[in-house]
Every structure is written in C-alpha cells, then in structure tokens.
Design an enzyme around this catalytic site. Structure first.
Site, mmCIF file in Angstrom:
data_model
loop_
_atom_site.group_PDB
_atom_site.id
_atom_site.type_symbol
_atom_site.label_atom_id
_atom_site.label_comp_id
_atom_site.label_asym_id
_atom_site.label_seq_id
_atom_site.Cartn_x
_atom_site.Cartn_y
_atom_site.Cartn_z
ATOM 1 N N ASN A 8 0.833 -1.200 0.000
ATOM 2 C CA ASN A 8 0.000 0.000 0.000
ATOM 3 C C ASN A 8 0.877 1.263 0.000
ATOM 4 O O ASN A 8 1.460 1.624 1.020
ATOM 5 C CB ASN A 8 -0.895 -0.061 1.248
ATOM 6 C CG ASN A 8 -1.892 1.072 1.315
ATOM 7 O OD1 ASN A 8 -1.620 2.169 0.841
ATOM 8 N ND2 ASN A 8 -3.036 0.805 1.901
ATOM 9 N N ASP A 63 -0.458 -2.487 10.442
ATOM 10 C CA ASP A 63 -1.745 -3.141 10.251
ATOM 11 C C ASP A 63 -2.821 -2.236 10.827
ATOM 12 O O ASP A 63 -2.663 -1.714 11.935
ATOM 13 C CB ASP A 63 -1.761 -4.515 10.929
ATOM 14 C CG ASP A 63 -2.879 -5.391 10.377
ATOM 15 O OD1 ASP A 63 -3.155 -5.320 9.164
ATOM 16 O OD2 ASP A 63 -3.486 -6.137 11.160
ATOM 17 N N PHE A 137 -6.689 7.075 1.003
ATOM 18 C CA PHE A 137 -6.922 5.780 0.360
ATOM 19 C C PHE A 137 -7.927 5.001 1.201
ATOM 20 O O PHE A 137 -8.358 5.459 2.259
ATOM 21 C CB PHE A 137 -5.589 5.006 0.224
ATOM 22 C CG PHE A 137 -4.918 4.676 1.539
ATOM 23 C CD1 PHE A 137 -5.208 3.487 2.195
ATOM 24 C CD2 PHE A 137 -4.016 5.557 2.119
ATOM 25 C CE1 PHE A 137 -4.603 3.182 3.412
ATOM 26 C CE2 PHE A 137 -3.404 5.254 3.329
ATOM 27 C CZ PHE A 137 -3.702 4.069 3.982
ATOM 28 N N LYS A 158 -4.098 14.730 7.609
ATOM 29 C CA LYS A 158 -4.531 13.393 8.019
ATOM 30 C C LYS A 158 -3.587 12.844 9.086
ATOM 31 O O LYS A 158 -4.025 12.320 10.111
ATOM 32 C CB LYS A 158 -4.604 12.456 6.803
ATOM 33 C CG LYS A 158 -5.007 11.028 7.183
ATOM 34 C CD LYS A 158 -5.090 10.076 6.014
ATOM 35 C CE LYS A 158 -5.157 8.637 6.528
ATOM 36 N NZ LYS A 158 -5.096 7.626 5.473
HETATM 37 P P1 ITT Z 1 -0.655 -4.087 3.470
HETATM 38 O O1 ITT Z 1 -1.302 -5.186 4.291
HETATM 39 O O2 ITT Z 1 0.053 -4.555 2.237
HETATM 40 O O3 ITT Z 1 0.192 -3.166 4.313
HETATM 41 P P2 ITT Z 1 -3.394 -3.178 3.179
HETATM 42 O O4 ITT Z 1 -3.981 -1.987 2.467
HETATM 43 O O5 ITT Z 1 -3.975 -4.520 2.896
HETATM 44 O O6 ITT Z 1 -1.816 -3.144 2.902
HETATM 45 P P3 ITT Z 1 -4.186 -3.350 6.004
HETATM 46 O O7 ITT Z 1 -4.391 -4.804 6.024
HETATM 47 O O8 ITT Z 1 -3.534 -2.722 7.185
HETATM 48 O O9 ITT Z 1 -3.375 -2.884 4.721
HETATM 49 O O10 ITT Z 1 -5.482 -2.514 5.730
HETATM 50 C C1 ITT Z 1 -6.695 -2.800 6.216
HETATM 51 C C2 ITT Z 1 -7.729 -2.091 5.414
HETATM 52 O O11 ITT Z 1 -7.949 -0.832 5.996
HETATM 53 C C3 ITT Z 1 -7.434 -1.859 3.927
HETATM 54 O O12 ITT Z 1 -8.652 -2.020 3.249
HETATM 55 C C4 ITT Z 1 -6.951 -0.431 3.886
HETATM 56 O O13 ITT Z 1 -7.274 0.205 2.658
HETATM 57 C C5 ITT Z 1 -7.729 0.170 5.045
HETATM 58 N N1 ITT Z 1 -6.951 1.216 5.676
HETATM 59 C C6 ITT Z 1 -5.800 1.068 6.393
HETATM 60 N N2 ITT Z 1 -5.358 2.259 6.800
HETATM 61 C C7 ITT Z 1 -6.243 3.169 6.321
HETATM 62 C C8 ITT Z 1 -6.317 4.570 6.373
HETATM 63 O O14 ITT Z 1 -5.380 5.289 6.959
HETATM 64 N N3 ITT Z 1 -7.348 5.154 5.784
HETATM 65 C C9 ITT Z 1 -8.298 4.459 5.147
HETATM 66 N N4 ITT Z 1 -8.308 3.143 5.024
HETATM 67 C C10 ITT Z 1 -7.276 2.504 5.611
#
Ligand code: ITT
Length: 180
Positions: A8, A63, A137, A158
């Site tokens: 991400n 996470d 995102f 943010k």
């Molecule tokens: P990685 O595991 O590869 O780091 P990911 O996007 O799958 O990337 P997570 O498992 O931590 O990461 O994300 C959980 C979900 O929450 C995922 O759908 C993200 O888009 C969302 N998310 C995480 N942080 C966020 C934020 O700051 N703002 C909005 N959505 C977020």
C-alpha cells in the site's frame, strides 16, 4: 534505512512525513494470521518478513482496521478483505441504516530488527458518512473526523489526527531517543 513491508503506497507516503527518506517500500506478502488483535497480526508479519526478505535493515509492518460501533466492530481486522469484496460504498450503506454511526480507525506500527520487536499503536474516533473527498486511500472517503473526511485532508492534516499518524509519531520519538 527502514524497510516498510506493504503493498500500500498510501501507507508509505504517510510514513515518509515522519521518517524522511529513510524508508524503502518492500512488497512482500506476509501471512496475516487470523486474530482479533491487530498487534499480533503485525508482529507475526514483521518477524516473518524480516526472516524471509533476506535484508539486514529493520522492517516495519503497519496493520490497520476500521471498527464501526453499531456493527460490532466490523470490519475490524478484516477491513482489507471487506474493502476488496464489498467495497467502501457498501460499508457506508450498511452503516447508513444505523442511528449510531460512530467508528474508529485503529492501527499498529511494528518494528523488528532481528532481535527486538516494538509495537506502536494509534487510534482516531470519527463517524461513517456518505463518501466525500479524493485524497488518502481505502476507507478515508467515508470516515469523518471533526467535520472533514480523511479523504478531504492533505497527507499532513490526516497524519495530524489519524491512527497511523499517532502511531508513527510514537515510533519516530522512539527512534530518535535510540539514536541519541
Ligand atoms: P498491506 O497489508 O500490504 O500493508 P493493506 O492496504 O492490505 O496493505 P491493512 O491490512 O492494514 O493494509 O489494511 C486494512 C484495510 O484498511 C485496507 O482495506 C486499507 O485500505 C484500510 N486502511 C488502512 N489504513 C487506512 C487509512 O489510513 N485510511 C483508510 N483506510 C485505511
């Protein structure tokens, strides 16, 4: 150099505001264990990523999850799966039926260097709203904090309020103390 293990780019962009150019993105798909505990998922991921990616530099895993009060904390640790399957708009539709739209983002940043593992946590309260804004995102367009969705904020704005920003600030302080 710190290796930020994630697919991400948004997370890396936010981390650079705290860690300058000392961050390199590493795309390694670590095993996400099934747990209600974000820290346990990230600690496991960081240790596996460090062992499997063959570098000496420390790794960081982040996470995060969205916890909607009226939905019993859903999607919580399953936020990524739910974003991929239902999508953000439908999470808003689920919350829209509820009188109580309160929610929070929770996140952990885990550092692991082969010996030590350190965990930094952050959370931000808010409410679920109809999607607004095109920054950020993930769930940012449907998460409002003090009148603005996270997607209506700049990265700096943010970070000043977000779960990740709070966790990264603690991590940056810890790193600075270690280097003294
Ligand atoms: P990685 O595991 O590869 O780091 P990911 O996007 O799958 O990337 P997570 O498992 O931590 O990461 O994300 C959980 C979900 O929450 C995922 O759908 C993200 O888009 C969302 N998310 C995480 N942080 C966020 C934020 O700051 N703002 C909005 N959505 C977020």
């Amino acid at each position: 150099m710190i290796r930020f293990v994630t697919g991400n780019e948004g997370k890396v962009r936010e981390a650079r505001e705290y860690l300058d150019d000392d961050v390199e993105q590493v795309e390694y798909d670590y095993t996400e264990i099934q747990s209600d505990d974000l820290a346990a998922i990230a600690v496991h991921g960081a240790e596996e990523a460090f062992a499997e990616t063959g570098g000496e530099d420390p790794v960081v895993v982040d996470d995060a999850g969205l916890f909607v009060d009226a939905l019993g904390g859903f999607p919580g640790p399953y936020s990524a799966y739910v974003e991929d399957t239902l999508g953000v708009e439908r999470v808003w539709r689920l919350a829209e039926r509820e009188e109580n739209r309160r929610a929070r983002f929770r996140g952990v940043v885990v550092y692991h260097d082969g010996e030590r593992t350190e965990t930094f946590e952050g959370a931000v309260p808010g409410r679920i709203v109809a999607p607004r804004g095109d920054g950020g995102f993930g769930y940012d367009p449907i998460f409002e904090h003090e009148g603005q969705t996270l997607a209506e904020m700049s990265t700096e704005e943010k970070n000043a309020v977000s779960h990740r920003g709070r966790a990264l600030a603690k991590f940056a302080d810890w790193l600075a103390e270690r280097e003294e």
